[in-house]
Design an enzyme around this catalytic site. Structure first.
Site, PDB file in Angstrom:
ATOM      1  N   GLY A  25      -3.589  -3.692  12.535  1.00  0.00           N
ATOM      2  CA  GLY A  25      -3.914  -5.031  13.019  1.00  0.00           C
ATOM      3  C   GLY A  25      -3.646  -6.152  12.036  1.00  0.00           C
ATOM      4  N   SER A  26      -2.640  -5.963  11.143  1.00  0.00           N
ATOM      5  CA  SER A  26      -2.373  -7.060  10.200  1.00  0.00           C
ATOM      6  C   SER A  26      -1.786  -8.265  10.933  1.00  0.00           C
ATOM      7  CB  SER A  26      -1.461  -6.597   9.062  1.00  0.00           C
ATOM      8  OG  SER A  26      -0.171  -6.310   9.543  1.00  0.00           O
ATOM      9  N   ASN A  27      -1.019  -8.029  11.984  1.00  0.00           N
ATOM     10  CA  ASN A  27      -0.506  -9.162  12.776  1.00  0.00           C
ATOM     11  C   ASN A  27      -1.650  -9.862  13.506  1.00  0.00           C
ATOM     12  OD1 ASN A  27       2.510  -9.434  12.630  1.00  0.00           O
ATOM     13  ND2 ASN A  27       2.351  -7.240  13.039  1.00  0.00           N
ATOM     14  N   LEU A 104       1.953  -0.053  20.270  1.00  0.00           N
ATOM     15  CA  LEU A 104       2.953   1.011  20.333  1.00  0.00           C
ATOM     16  C   LEU A 104       3.235   1.517  21.746  1.00  0.00           C
ATOM     17  CD1 LEU A 104       2.061   3.056  17.137  1.00  0.00           C
ATOM     18  CD2 LEU A 104       3.945   1.459  17.478  1.00  0.00           C
ATOM     19  N   ASN A 121       6.409 -10.003  22.237  1.00  0.00           N
ATOM     20  CA  ASN A 121       6.322  -8.881  21.290  1.00  0.00           C
ATOM     21  C   ASN A 121       6.966  -9.278  19.968  1.00  0.00           C
ATOM     22  OD1 ASN A 121       6.004  -6.113  20.402  1.00  0.00           O
ATOM     23  ND2 ASN A 121       8.197  -5.819  20.779  1.00  0.00           N
ATOM     24  N   HIS A 123       9.028  -7.540  16.884  1.00  0.00           N
ATOM     25  CA  HIS A 123       9.708  -6.303  16.506  1.00  0.00           C
ATOM     26  C   HIS A 123      10.285  -6.467  15.100  1.00  0.00           C
ATOM     27  CE1 HIS A 123      11.823  -2.537  17.162  1.00  0.00           C
ATOM     28  NE2 HIS A 123      12.875  -3.109  16.576  1.00  0.00           N
ATOM     29  N   ASP A 164      12.317  -3.530  24.024  1.00  0.00           N
ATOM     30  CA  ASP A 164      12.877  -4.463  23.028  1.00  0.00           C
ATOM     31  C   ASP A 164      14.120  -5.205  23.530  1.00  0.00           C
ATOM     32  OD1 ASP A 164      10.912  -3.630  21.171  1.00  0.00           O
ATOM     33  OD2 ASP A 164      12.179  -2.006  20.453  1.00  0.00           O
ATOM     34  N   GLU A 194       7.130 -11.249   9.438  1.00  0.00           N
ATOM     35  CA  GLU A 194       6.384 -11.028  10.686  1.00  0.00           C
ATOM     36  C   GLU A 194       5.162 -11.921  10.813  1.00  0.00           C
ATOM     37  OE1 GLU A 194       5.839  -7.063  12.460  1.00  0.00           O
ATOM     38  OE2 GLU A 194       6.898  -6.345  10.697  1.00  0.00           O
TER      39      GLU A 194
HETATM   40  C1  GRF Z   1       4.401  -2.693  11.575  1.00  0.00           C
HETATM   41  O1  GRF Z   1       5.139  -1.530  11.675  1.00  0.00           O
HETATM   42  C2  GRF Z   1       5.206  -3.837  12.024  1.00  0.00           C
HETATM   43  O2  GRF Z   1       6.464  -3.789  11.500  1.00  0.00           O
HETATM   44  C3  GRF Z   1       5.146  -3.673  13.515  1.00  0.00           C
HETATM   45  O3  GRF Z   1       3.832  -3.279  13.739  1.00  0.00           O
HETATM   46  C4  GRF Z   1       3.313  -2.722  12.562  1.00  0.00           C
HETATM   47  C5  GRF Z   1       2.216  -3.571  12.024  1.00  0.00           C
HETATM   48  O4  GRF Z   1       1.152  -3.407  12.779  1.00  0.00           O
HETATM   49  N1  GRF Z   1       5.504  -4.842  14.233  1.00  0.00           N
HETATM   50  P1  GRF Z   1      -0.183  -4.146  12.541  1.00  0.00           P
HETATM   51  O5  GRF Z   1      -0.042  -5.546  13.078  1.00  0.00           O
HETATM   52  O6  GRF Z   1      -0.502  -4.174  11.070  1.00  0.00           O
HETATM   53  O7  GRF Z   1      -1.140  -3.294  13.331  1.00  0.00           O
END
Ligand code: GRF
Length: 221
Positions: A25-27, A104, A121, A123, A164, A194
């Site tokens: 979940g970093s995004n 995913l 999305n 990618h 995609d 990202e």
């Molecule tokens: C990474 O593989 C990123 O490149 C892809 O999702 C993953 C990161 O996921 N888009 P998250 O957002 O940290 O859960």
């Protein structure tokens, strides 16, 4: 006719986002920080939906008191029934846009059509290269390095019924370094491209600057 003092009745309703996640979940965190810490996006995360009950992304949602749901294939048995649940949840939270942030699963056509041009999305590659069913996680970056690409990056796109293949909204790149491993390339793209790119696109989406007209993305920058 509006009366003095009624201005608040005409305030713009904030755009409501549903963020779909599967892992760390970093995004999602990048969006949370931009919205709730820095106030850079005029939107709200109404709900987080995870494909997996153990995702750390759920903890991030909990920390910010964002409602969350789990929609796993394991619990629902089929992609259709899982996505019927996702759609019900999106409607319950009146989501305007769905942001796939490290999600995913592959959405069923029914869900994609119900939210046509409203699912986005991110990618981690320069689509249309290195996209499709097998290109996720480290596989993408390994393939980029093996192909000897000099550049890689990330693409934000609308989701259509392919994998995609939807209309690209924005793309940014960086140089692949000779010493890059799939892990180092993944980390740099995630951090340098990202996160800021997703934040920028979601901000512009919430400001109504991104539309689809005649099968093309119109991005008013
Ligand atoms: C990474 O593989 C990123 O490149 C892809 O999702 C993953 C990161 O996921 N888009 P998250 O957002 O940290 O859960």
């Amino acid at each position: 006719m509006p009366l003095p003092g009624d201005d608040h009745l005409f305030e713009k309703r904030k755009t409501r986002l549903a963020v779909l996640v599967s892992g760390g979940g970093s995004n999602l965190q990048a969006l949370i920080d931009a919205i709730y810490v820095r106030g850079e996006i005029d939107g709200d995360i109404s709900v987080v939906i995870s494909s997996n009950a153990g995702a750390f992304a759920l903890k991030r949602a909990e920390q910010f008191r964002i409602p969350a749901a789990v929609a796993s294939l394991k619990d629902h048995g089929s992609p259709e029934s899982r996505d019927a649940f996702i759609l019900k949840t999106l409607r319950e939270y009146a989501a305007d846009y769905v942001i796939l942030a490290g999600y995913l699963g592959i959405l069923t056509d029914g869900l994609v059509k119900a939210y046509e041009n409203r699912i986005v999305n991110i990618h981690p590659a320069l689509l249309p290269k290195f996209g499709g069913k097998n290109y996720h996680g480290l596989n993408v970056h390994r393939a980029v390095i093996e192909a000897g690409e000099r550049k890689s990056g990330a693409t934000v796109h609308f989701v259509d019924t392919g994998v995609d293949t939807g209309l690209a909204i924005a793309q940014e790149s960086l140089k692949v370094l000779p010493e890059d491993t799939p892990q180092s390339l993944q980390a740099r793209i995630l951090d340098e491209i990202e996160h800021p790119l997703l934040v920028r696109v979601v901000r512009d989406l919430c400001d109504g600057k991104i539309k689809v007209a005649d099968g093309k993305v119109v991005y008013e920058k």
